[in-house]
Design an enzyme around this catalytic site. Structure first.
Site, PDB file in Angstrom:
ATOM      1  N   HIS A   1     -25.478 -43.138 123.180  1.00 56.84           N
ATOM      2  CA  HIS A   1     -26.540 -43.939 122.562  1.00 56.84           C
ATOM      3  C   HIS A   1     -27.562 -44.431 123.582  1.00 56.84           C
ATOM      4  CE1 HIS A   1     -24.583 -43.840 118.732  1.00 56.84           C
ATOM      5  NE2 HIS A   1     -23.529 -44.522 119.136  1.00 56.84           N
ATOM      6  N   ASP A  41     -19.292 -36.972 117.662  1.00 53.91           N
ATOM      7  CA  ASP A  41     -18.992 -38.379 117.425  1.00 53.91           C
ATOM      8  C   ASP A  41     -19.356 -38.767 115.991  1.00 53.91           C
ATOM      9  OD1 ASP A  41     -18.623 -41.041 119.367  1.00 53.91           O
ATOM     10  OD2 ASP A  41     -19.875 -41.458 117.618  1.00 53.91           O
ATOM     11  N   HIS A  66     -21.074 -41.258 115.142  1.00 53.04           N
ATOM     12  CA  HIS A  66     -22.458 -41.738 115.145  1.00 53.04           C
ATOM     13  C   HIS A  66     -23.374 -40.719 115.828  1.00 53.04           C
ATOM     14  CE1 HIS A  66     -19.834 -45.375 115.206  1.00 53.04           C
ATOM     15  NE2 HIS A  66     -20.679 -45.774 114.276  1.00 53.04           N
ATOM     16  N   ASP A  93     -14.007 -41.213 116.836  1.00 55.51           N
ATOM     17  CA  ASP A  93     -14.217 -42.175 115.760  1.00 55.51           C
ATOM     18  C   ASP A  93     -14.568 -41.516 114.431  1.00 55.51           C
ATOM     19  OD1 ASP A  93     -16.589 -41.391 116.931  1.00 55.51           O
ATOM     20  OD2 ASP A  93     -17.426 -43.391 117.111  1.00 55.51           O
TER      21      ASP A  93
END
Length: 343
Positions: A159, A194, A196, A283
């Site tokens: 990120h 991931d 996200h 995740d």
């Protein structure tokens, strides 16, 4: 498979909280993540190697000088503020990246930290620096003719933009690894699995055609990081056509995830990279606290086999994956699957 991790430095970074729906909650990016992931490494029979200090050059190849100066000095400056809090949280942000750059530590925190999930503490810089060293050391192992290496990076990185922290991430380890691979490979692909979207990675390479970025993730229309990760984002300028986002409906399980991954890998094959970086987020698991997707433990092995079938030099970089009983087992499943073993 060679595994690189630095338990001492990475384990000292212990952020207290993050803001969720206006409420401060315990930060899930805790040192215990490292312990559980290391347990998964041990269960798979992989030896852990200490990373080498590669200096700032590989990091500076991705991140701006101003940002690195900020990360490495801001805590000391912040601590001189009367009644300063133990951690740095931003409280003001510019409306654009071209805004004037302040001298104040408070103003710089707002300029370089995008959200309330990235508190900067006394050990954050060294933990992030050694996390990046894990990524570079794993990449060097691959350049030295290991076919695959795993960087157990904590804190994670995908990120983080070139000058902007966010989403528990301070240095973009996957981007650093990809740029380092460019020493010997004309084209490199980053495959982000991931939960996200890897918005920082996308941002770093968005106008380049030498690094292809693929991200498969929960649809950001109502999910972090909200502003990035949509299917229409395909790159700009020289990078037009070299970014691919595959957003998935919330709750998508193994079949839907593997369908999206297969679609993305077909495009990666047409890019013909010389090497790949896998931004490994665990995740996406059905029992992860963030609860966005529903990949099973055997699903991670299947995912890994699909990626291994590319038969390319591969750096695996740890991204997300949060505290649940299966965290280490999911990592073991992925690493065993990549090597063609059953977990």
């Amino acid at each position: 498979m060679k595994v690189f991790s630095d338990q001492e430095q990475q384990g000292q970074h212990n952020p207290s909280g993050f803001l969720v729906n206006g409420v401060m909650q315990p930060n899930p990016e805790k040192p215990e993540r490292l312990e559980r992931l290391l347990a998964g490494v041990a269960a798979g029979g992989h030896a852990v190697h200490a990373p080498t200090d590669h200096g700032l050059a590989p990091i500076a190849a991705v991140h701006t000088p101003a940002y690195l100066k900020f990360l490495s000095t801001v805590y000391e400056r912040w601590a001189r503020i009367p009644d300063a809090t133990p951690e740095i949280f931003p409280n003001i942000h510019p409306d654009r990246r071209t805004a004037s750059y302040p001298l104040s530590a408070v103003g710089q925190a707002g300029f370089h930290v995008t959200d309330m999930s990235c508190p900067i503490g006394a050990h954050t810089w060294e933990a992030a620096r050694w996390s990046a060293n894990c990524a570079v050391s794993a990449t060097q192992a691959v350049l030295d003719r290991d076919n695959v290496a795993y960087a157990l990076c904590r804190p994670p990185g995908h990120h983080c933009f070139s000058d902007l922290a966010g989403g528990f991430c301070y240095l973009n380890n996957s981007a650093i690894a990809a740029q380092y691979l460019r020493q010997t490979h004309d084209r490199v692909a980053i495959i982000d699995v991931d939960l996200h979207h890897g918005n920082g990675t996308q941002g770093i390479f968005y106008e380049r055609n030498d690094v292809f970025t693929l991200s498969i993730h929960a649809d950001p229309a109502r999910f972090y990081p909200f502003f990035w990760g949509h299917a229409h984002e395909v790159g700009e300028g020289a990078g037009h056509g070299y970014n691919l986002n595959i957003p998935l409906l919330r709750g998508t399980g193994d079949d839907g995830f593997m369908k999206g991954l297969n679609e993305g890998l077909n495009v990666v094959r047409n890019f013909a990279p010389g090497a790949i970086v896998i931004a490994l987020g665990l995740d996406a698991f059905e029992g992860d606290p963030f609860g966005g997707l529903a990949v099973s433990t055997p699903g991670f092995a299947k995912m890994a086999r699909m990626l291994a079938a590319l038969n390319l030099p591969t750096v695996i970089v740890q991204e997300g994956g949060y505290l649940c009983n299966e965290l280490g087992t999911n990592l073991q499943s992925f690493l065993d699957g990549f090597e063609g073993r059953s977990a």
